[in-house]
Design a protein around this motif. Structure first.
Motif: not given
Length: 264
Positions: A129-134, A189-198, A200-208
């Protein structure tokens, strides 16, 4: 990678990288509350992803400011045959929880905003779980004359510890993201956009990574709890269904809906 994806009205599916499926709750106008349609579609989504060899990781998020406001209590206003509806709701909830705790692949939540009720308790069954501050989790079960669900009476005691589980499930205390970082949430993370970006990056690493080792590792980590979670799920569903038939539960739900309608 070309994958033929199922199409749903209230859930959006998109392959964003080889092996990575992005799933988005798509009821923004209702704060992504679970209608029966969205619940059934989510179950179907996990079943599809589970059986699709090309998908190795699922990233789940919500559209707009909320991850999900939980069960759409407006569903209770649409009931004609209460007994039949309760039987359907019991089975839907049982299968929903089963589909979560038995999902064999990596499930990452990008928590873009509040998760309420069953949307909060489902978080006990995901892998990251990667969460936004809000964002926060909130389970006002007792205030609505209901009992804990989604096997949270077991899973949250295990993951949060007894005092925090009591505060969340019994007292209905809100827990904000920063309070749960390193406990239930992996990172904030600061906001939802940053949480989603992270996410996705983790997902890509796991998928590979090596697919067999990835699934086998999840089985080793989660496996010992599966039987207990299944038993708790069955017990919780039975207790909750008893609550649904109690007058105090229906009165609390109708009061909630009246307040909500008055605020519109």
């Amino acid at each position: 990678m070309s994958i033929s994806l199922p199409s749903f009205k209230e859930i959006l599916l998109e392959v964003i990288h080889d092996g990575v499926l992005l799933v988005t709750f798509n009821r923004e106008r209702r704060k992504n509350a679970f209608s029966r349609t969205m619940l059934v579609d989510f179950i179907a989504t996990l079943k599809f992803a589970s059986g699709c060899d090309e998908i190795r990781v699922v990233v789940l998020t919500g559209k707009g400011d909320y991850f999900s406001s939980g069960n759409d209590l407006g569903n209770f206003q649409q009931l004609d045959d209460m007994e039949k509806a309760m039987l359907t709701a019991k089975e839907d909830l049982r299968v929903f929880v089963q589909s979560l705790f038995s999902f064999p692949k990596q499930l990452i939540v990008s928590l873009n905003g509040p998760a309420i009720g069953m949307a909060a308790t489902m978080l006990g069954h995901v892998d990251f779980i990667f969460a936004s501050e809000s964002s926060y989790i909130y389970t006002p079960f007792i205030d609505l004359g209901q009992t804990p669900e989604v096997a949270s009476s077991f899973v949250f005691v295990q993951r949060l510890g007894f005092p925090k589980a009591q505060d969340l499930l019994i007292l209905g205390r809100k827990f904000y993201a920063k309070e749960l970082e390193g406990i239930l949430f992996n990172s904030v993370f600061k906001d939802g956009k940053a949480a989603l970006e992270h996410s996705i990056n983790v997902a890509k690493k796991l998928a590979d990574s090596a697919p067999f080792a990835l699934q086998a590792s999840k089985k080793l980590i989660r496996g010992p709890m599966i039987d207990m979670i299944s038993k708790v799920n069955d017990i919780e569903v039975e207790e909750l269904s008893k609550c649904w038939m109690r007058p105090e539960c229906m009165e609390a739900i109708m009061k909630f809906l009246s307040r909500k309608q008055a605020s519109l």
